[in-house]
Write an enzyme that holds these catalytic residues in place. Structure first.
Site, PDB file in Angstrom:
ATOM      1  N   GLU A  51       0.775  -1.186  -0.140  1.00  0.00           N
ATOM      2  CA  GLU A  51       0.049  -0.134  -0.148  1.00  0.00           C
ATOM      3  C   GLU A  51       0.837   1.143  -0.094  1.00  0.00           C
ATOM      4  OE1 GLU A  51      -3.182   0.328  -0.431  1.00  0.00           O
ATOM      5  OE2 GLU A  51      -3.485  -1.925  -0.568  1.00  0.00           O
TER       6      GLU A  51
ATOM      7  N   TYR B 254      -6.769   6.542   3.418  1.00  0.00           N
ATOM      8  CA  TYR B 254      -7.205   5.640   2.189  1.00  0.00           C
ATOM      9  C   TYR B 254      -5.994   4.356   2.254  1.00  0.00           C
ATOM     10  CZ  TYR B 254      -5.473   3.147  -1.949  1.00  0.00           C
ATOM     11  OH  TYR B 254      -5.260   2.090  -2.819  1.00  0.00           O
TER      12      TYR B 254
ATOM     13  N   ASP C 194     -10.216   5.464  -3.625  1.00  0.00           N
ATOM     14  CA  ASP C 194      -9.213   6.149  -4.220  1.00  0.00           C
ATOM     15  C   ASP C 194      -9.678   6.549  -5.953  1.00  0.00           C
ATOM     16  OD1 ASP C 194      -9.515   3.639  -5.805  1.00  0.00           O
ATOM     17  OD2 ASP C 194      -7.381   3.219  -5.972  1.00  0.00           O
TER      18      ASP C 194
END
Ligand code: SF4
Length: 355
Positions: free
Chosen positions: A45, A126, A144
């Site tokens: 990520e 996020y 996103d």
């Protein structure tokens, strides 16, 4: 709320089912999906923020081979971590990941919820939602750019946003209303994968879309026009850099650890670092874009005369690095690449010629 939202929310159970069935059959076999762990999710990520998946994959594979878990990464030296990140850009992410590993190993139990993950530096809503939903089944939606595009089209939202973050804020409640609370990680990945593979920015593949029956933009024939963003203003900046070589060594500039950008990283120095004006024409011109700014980097081959050596000795940010150690010097990706392109494979013969 756009007119498509209530319709979509009322169809949520069937929507989730179609989406997940499609995802299980069609998702890309990315390395962090083949073998999962909280550590691998965190690394993937952080690496994927503002970076394309194809670029991330080789970095991810090398990274987890070198540091397979939080404990191994926590033991690494900061300079090693920055060198391994070189080329991915946005280097504060590397430092944040390393600091996060050091903090996680000090805790008895790793954090499990998005709210807890958000407390780490460099982990925004996020990233926190992605980590917590994929690794710990926290039912929090990840929103996103891909998810915004899918939701804007499903609901045929005609709103115009100033930027991505405003659109993310607007669509987060809808994404949370749709999420599959039993499989939040799969649902989030499915929404992002749908945006990446099917509901593409241009030429969305509506014919093969598993959620087409709920799509208002498809019904209206306006999919490719959504979502709407205000035009960006872009800027051009010219920078002048000095390529200085002396006895198998190159002069580089290393930013202090307290610097706001590129802390601990190195670049080809600016002419102004050596108090010299641009000579008549650069030996090489390179262009790169960061956000809305396009940088034209003009690089001049500068002789390492007495003045240059005196300046380099006085400036603590300037250092000489051996040509065969450039890879370990934590140079930024583009600068390392340009230097490699310029040097011969043996790193020797081109350096005395103009670039
Ligand atoms: Fe996107 Fe087309 Fe699917 Fe609508 S039908 S969500 S526009 S791919």
């Amino acid at each position: 709320m756009s007119f498509g939202e209530p319709k979509l929310i009322s169809a949520a159970p069937a929507f989730r089912k179609s989406l997940l069935l499609w995802f299980f059959k069609n998702h890309r076999p990315l390395p962090w999906r083949k073998k999962t762990s909280a550590y691998r999710t965190v690394v993937s990520e952080l690496m994927s923020q503002q970076t394309q998946i194809a670029t991330v994959i080789p970095y991810f594979e090398k990274w987890v081979k070198k540091w397979p878990d939080f404990a191994a990464l926590a033991q690494a030296k900061e300079s090693e971590v920055l060198a391994a990140w070189a080329g991915l850009g946005y280097y504060s992410r590397a430092r944040h990941l390393w600091q996060l590993a050091r903090q996680v190993v000090e805790q008895k139990n790793p954090p499990r919820t998005a709210k807890e993950w958000e407390k780490f530096k460099g982990v925004g809503p996020y990233t926190a939602a992605a980590i917590a939903s994929i690794s710990f089944a926290d039912p929090v939606a990840v929103v996103d750019g891909n998810v915004v595009r899918v939701l804007a089209r499903l609901t045929a939202s005609q709103k115009q946003w100033l930027d991505r973050s405003a659109s993310v804020k607007d669509f987060t409640p809808l994404a949370n209303a749709l999420i599959d609370t039993r499989k939040p990680g799969d649902f989030n990945q499915a929404m992002m994968e749908l945006g990446a593979l099917v509901c593409r920015k241009t030429s969305p593949d509506c014919v093969h879309c598993p959620v087409a029956r709920w799509c208002q933009a498809k019904a209206l024939g306006i999919a490719e026009r959504l979502p709407k963003f205000a035009a960006k203003t872009s800027r051009k900046v010219v920078v002048h850099r000095a390529l200085v070589l002396q006895s198998e060594k190159l002069l580089i500039k290393r930013y202090p650890l307290s610097a706001r950008r590129l802390a601990g990283m190195a670049e080809i120095p600016l002419l102004s670092d050596l108090a010299i004006n641009p000579p008549s024409s650069p030996s090489l011109s390179k262009r790169r874009t960061i956000g809305s700014v396009t940088y034209e980097e003009q690089i001049y081959h500068i002789k390492a005369d007495v003045d240059i050596r005196r300046h380099s000795a006085k400036n603590p940010e300037l250092e000489w690095v051996k040509l065969n150690q450039l890879t370990d010097a934590a140079l930024t990706g583009p600068h390392l690449r340009w230097l490699r392109d310029w040097l011969n494979p043996d790193g020797l013969t081109k350096r005395d010629k103009p670039l």
